[in-house]
Design an enzyme around this catalytic site. Structure first.
Site, mmCIF file in Angstrom:
data_model
loop_
_atom_site.group_PDB
_atom_site.id
_atom_site.type_symbol
_atom_site.label_atom_id
_atom_site.label_comp_id
_atom_site.label_asym_id
_atom_site.label_seq_id
_atom_site.Cartn_x
_atom_site.Cartn_y
_atom_site.Cartn_z
ATOM 1 N N THR A 95 0.858 -1.179 0.000
ATOM 2 C CA THR A 95 0.000 0.000 0.000
ATOM 3 C C THR A 95 0.893 1.227 0.000
ATOM 4 O O THR A 95 1.428 1.623 1.034
ATOM 5 C CB THR A 95 -0.932 -0.015 1.230
ATOM 6 N N LYS A 171 -7.188 1.201 -3.451
ATOM 7 C CA LYS A 171 -6.804 0.557 -2.193
ATOM 8 C C LYS A 171 -6.846 1.568 -1.041
ATOM 9 O O LYS A 171 -7.388 1.285 0.032
ATOM 10 C CB LYS A 171 -5.386 -0.023 -2.330
#
Lengths: 293, 293, 293, 293
Positions: A95, A171
Site C-alpha cells: 500500500t 486501495k
C-alpha cells in the site's frame, strides 16, 4: 510461471504460499531470512537479494510496508531493478502513495520492464485462505498475462485501469472506508456505554443490519477491546489514511471524515497505541467520553 | 390479537398489512383517510380517531414522523390515551427522541397503560417483505406478550432493555451508522471522480469488500445520483442525526462524525434537497470538490 | 553589515529596502532581474547568482515561497552554499517546513556556516512600514550578531530557541491562528447573512470586541468579498496549514481546526481560488450555506 | 428613569450598580435575596417578586442564565408580565435562544408591553468598569428611549435591528467567535508543548500579532491553566455554542467549527469541567495529545 517474491510478512508469506500451491516456481527474499524458511520447506528457492529474486522471473511481487521500503528494494544494493529482465513485471502489492506508484511506473518504463499494481484487500487469515480481493492496474497485456498469479492468491480480481496508481488510489480509499467504520463504532459505542446500555447488544443488531463480516469482526474486536496482537498495526492505518488524504488533495478534493480519522489516529499514537490493531482508534472516542481514562 | 395502528405512511401501511396477514384483528387510523383504503379492503376496520383505534385494543402501534406527531396523537382531541384500556400497550415504532420516549413512558404509567418502543430498521420494501429488524424495549411482560406482533412484521426481534428509550437510542445510533456510510461514499466518490477514475468500479469493489446490502444499495443510488423518489427523506435523516447528537450529549459523549454529517445535511437543505433521499448528502461532497456545480 | 538578499517578491523587496535604509551594504538576487531594479536605484548591488549574493556577506537572507525554492537556491547551480563564507549566516525568512529547517541547519553546519530562521509576521504593507514581527531561532551568538538587521526590518524581535526549526514552528502555528480567524468569519457571516441580518454590523461589533487589526482588516475584506489582488495567496495559505498539520503530527498532536481549514482551502482550490487572497476561504462557507452559488 | 432589575449574579449586580450610579431609580429582585444587599445599601429598593420589580417601572432588565429562567420570571407566580405596565419595556440581557426571543416578543406584544434585547459583551470586571458592549434590537422608539440606560452600563451601544432576536443572534455568534479562539489556543499550545517549545513565548508573540485583549487575557489563562474561579462557566459556554448551532441550523447554515467546539465542550464535561472557566476547553486538546493525562 517463474515468480519472485520480496517481503515475507504475514500477508506476503500467505500470498507466496498460495502461489507455490498453485504450481508456480517461486524465488523468495526477505531481509530477515528466517521468514523464508516455511516457504523453502514447501519448495521455494531462497534468493540472496531482490535482484536475485527478480532474475529470470516473469514477475516479481513486492509486499512491503511503505514507499520507502519499495524504493530501497528497487534501487538499493542488488536491487530488484538490477535483476529484472526486459519485459518482465514488478507486481507491487504494497500500500503505497499514488505518487510513488507513478514514479515507479516511469522508472520501470525507462528500464524496459513493467510496473503493475496488484493491491489486495483482506487480513492475513483471508490471505491464507486465498480469499483476498485483488485490485490491479497497469499495462493491459501484462495484467492479463498475470491473471493466473492473481487467481492463485485471491477470490476475485478487479482490473481498474491502465495506470498502476489507479489501483493504489482504490486501495487507499477502500482502507479509508474501513477506517471510518472503526471510528463510527468507536463513537457509537462510547455514547451507548455512557448511557448505560449494552454495546454488545448494539453490535449484534448492527451485524444483522449491515450483514457484513467487516462490521461483525471489527465490531466484535472493538466491543471486546481486543486490540493485540494486531492484524493491521495502527501506525500503518494512519499511514494509509494520510496517503488517501494526500491523494484526494492532489485532485482538490476535501475528505473531512479522513481528516477526522487522521486526528484520532494521532491521538492514539500519543497514547502509545502504535503497535495495537488500527481498530483501537475506538479508544480515542472512549477517552473523549470520559471512559477508559 | 386486537391491535390498533396509527400512521399509515409507506412504512406503517406495510407493517399494518403484515399484522393483518398474520391474522391479527386491526383498527387503523390515518389523518388523511385515503391511505387506509387498501387495508380496509384487506379486512381492517377504519377508526375515526386515535382514541377509536385504541379502544378495546390490546396494543396500538404508532408509526409517525417525529416527537410532535406522537404527542398530538396521544394527547390531541380524541387522542390515543383517551381510548386506551388499562393495561393495554402503546407500541411506538416512530423514530423519536429519547427524552420524548421517557416522557411518554411516564405518562402511560400514570394512565395505567404501558409505553413500549418497537423501533424498526429497514426501508419500505423490507417492511413489505416482513424483513424488518425490530428493536424493542419496555416492561418485560408486555414485550413478551407482544412477541407475535413483532414476529408478524420483522425477520428478527431484539429486546434491548426494560426502559423504552433504550430502543430509541439504538435506533438513532443505527441510523447514525448508516448516515456515516452515505457520507463516506460521498467523500470517496468525489475524490475518485476528481482523479478521473471510475467510481462505479470502486463501488463494485466495496460491495465485495463489505458484502453488505446497505453498501451495495445505497452505494449504487449514490453512484447513479438516483435520489428521487426518496426512500427516506433527507430532512428526516437530519432529524435522526440531530437526535443522536442530543442523546449522546445528554451523556457527555462527543459524536464528531455525527456533527460532520449534521453539517452536511444542513448544506444539503440549503441546496433544496429536503425531499430527496438522505443518500443525496453525497452531493455536498461532490460540490465541495467542484463537481456538480 | 554586508548582507545578501535572495527573493525579491513583495515581502522580500520591502525587507531589503529597509535593510538598505538602515545603512547596510546590500547584494540582491532575484530569478527575474526586473524586481531588483528599484533596489539598485537605491544603492543595492545586483548579484548574478545566489552564490554571488552570498560571497563576502556576513549574512544572506532568503525570502522564498517554499522548501523546494530554498533547496534550489542553496544547492542549485551557483547556489548560496557555494558562495557563503565560513562562519557567515544564512537567514531564512521563508515559511518552510520544520523538517526542511532541520535539514538545512545540518547542511550549513557541515559547510561551516550557520543556518538561522528569522520568520516574519505581517503583510507587505507592514513590511514596508518596518512593522514586521521577527521570530528568530538559531545559534545564540549568530542571532545576537544579526540583531541590527532584524531591528531594521521589524518593530519587535522574538528569540525563541537555539534550533532554527523552532521559529518555523511558531510561524506555522501563528498562520494557523490567523487562518482560523478567516474561517470563523466565513462561518459566522454565512449564518448571519442567511438570517437576513447585516454582517457588516456584526463585523463592526467584532472589531470592537476583539480590538485587533487582524480582525478588523481581514473581517472587512471578507465582508466586502474583496479578495483580489491577494496580499497572501490562498495556495500559500494551504501550504502553511499543511505544514502546521505535519509539524503537529510529528509530535502526535491532533489539530482538528487545522484539518477543517485544510479541507476548506482544498474546496477553495476546486473552485479556482488559488490566486485569490487566503481570506477567500470564507467563500467555502458561503457556498455551503447556499449563498454565492 | 424608573428601572426594575431581575437577576443579580456577577454580571447583573455590576450592571445594576452602574444604573444606580447614573441616577436611575432602581427596584431589584433576586431569588436569593442576599445578593440584593449591596445594592440596597446604595439606594436600590428591594422588590418582593419580578412583578413587584416591574410595577411602575419604565423598563425592567433581566439578566438570567437561560431561556427557562427568563420564562419562569416572566410567567411564574408574581411574574414580570403580571406587574409590567402597558407600554413599558422588558429589557433582556440574558443570552437566550433566538426562538425564545421571538416567543417573548410576541407575548409582550399581546400584553401591550415591549420586549427588547440588550445583549452585553464583557466579563464581570468589564461590567463593573462600565466597559460592556451593548448589542440591542427591538422597537425603534423603545430602544431610543432606553439609550441613557444603555449608556450607563456600557462603553458603546450597537443597535442592530427592529427584531429583538437579531441582537441575540449577534451575541451568540460573538460568543462562537470567542470560543473558537479558546479552542485554537488549546490546539496550538498542545502541539507546541509536545514539540518541547515554550508555549508562553508563543502566547507573547500572538499577543503582539493580534493586539487583542481577548487573545492576551484568555491566552494567558490557558497557558497558565488558570481556570478557576470561572469568569464564565464551561457549561454556559456549551449552552451558547449549542444555541449558535441551532440558530445557524434554522437558516440551513452549517457551522463546522461550532460543531467541533461543541464536541470538545462535551468532552470537557465528561471530565468534570462544568464549573471551570470555558477556556478550560483547552484541556481537551492537551489530553488528546497525551499531555495532562
Amino acid at each position: 510461471m517463474k515468480i519472485g517474491f520480496v517481503g515475507l510478512g504475514k500477508m506476503g508469506s500467505a500470498m507466496a504460499q498460495n502461489l507455490l500451491r498453485a504450481g508456480h516456481e517461486l524465488s523468495v527474499y526477505n531481509r530477515s531470512r528466517g521468514k523464508a524458511e516455511p516457504l523453502i520447506q514447501q519448495g521455494a528457492r531462497v534468493a540472496d537479494s531482490p535482484a536475485d529474486a527478480a532474475r529470470h522471473s516473469e514477475a516479481v511481487f513486492t509486499m512491503l510496508p511503505d514507499d520507502h521500503a519499495v524504493e530501497e528494494v528497487m534501487f538499493g544494493h542488488d536491487g530488484l531493478l538490477a535483476g529484472l529482465d526486459q519485459g518482465a513485471a514488478h507486481v507491487s502489492s504494497s500500500t503505497i502513495s499514488i505518487n510513488a506508484a507513478r514514479r515507479f511506473t516511469e522508472e520501470h518504463s525507462q528500464h524496459g520492464s513493467r510496473f503493475v499494481t496488484a493491491a489486495v484487500f483482506g487480513r492475513p487469515q483471508a490471505a491464507e485462505a486465498k480469499q483476498l480481493l485483488v485490485v490491479t492496474a497497469g499495462d493491459q497485456q501484462t495484467v492479463e498475462r498475470l491473471g493466473p498469479a492473481f487467481d492463485a492468491i485471491g477470490r476475485r480480481t478487479f482490473v481498474v485501469g491502465n495506470e498502476p496508481w489507479q489501483a493504489n488510489m482504490f486501495k487507499l480509499f477502500g482502507n479509508f472506508m474501513i477506517a471510518t467504520v472503526l471510528e463510527t463504532f468507536g463513537e457509537a459505542f462510547a455514547a451507548i456505554r455512557s448511557s448505560g446500555a449494552d454495546h454488545h447488544q448494539f453490535l449484534e443488531i448492527m451485524g444483522e443490519l449491515f450483514g457484513s463480516p467487516v462490521y461483525k469482526n471489527y465490531g466484535k474486536a472493538i466491543a471486546d477491546e481486543n486490540f493485540s496482537p494486531a492484524g493491521f498495526e495502527l501506525k500503518l492505518g494512519l499511514k494509509d489514511v494520510r496517503l488517501a488524504l494526500e491523494a484526494a488533495a492532489e485532485f482538490n478534493s476535501p475528505l473531512p471524515i479522513g481528516s477526522l480519522v487522521r486526528d484520532h489516529f494521532l491521538s492514539a499514537l500519543a497514547h502509545n497505541q502504535e503497535k495495537l490493531d488500527w481498530s483501537s482508534i475506538a479508544l480515542v472516542s472512549a477517552r473523549s467520553a470520559g471512559l477508559n481514562d
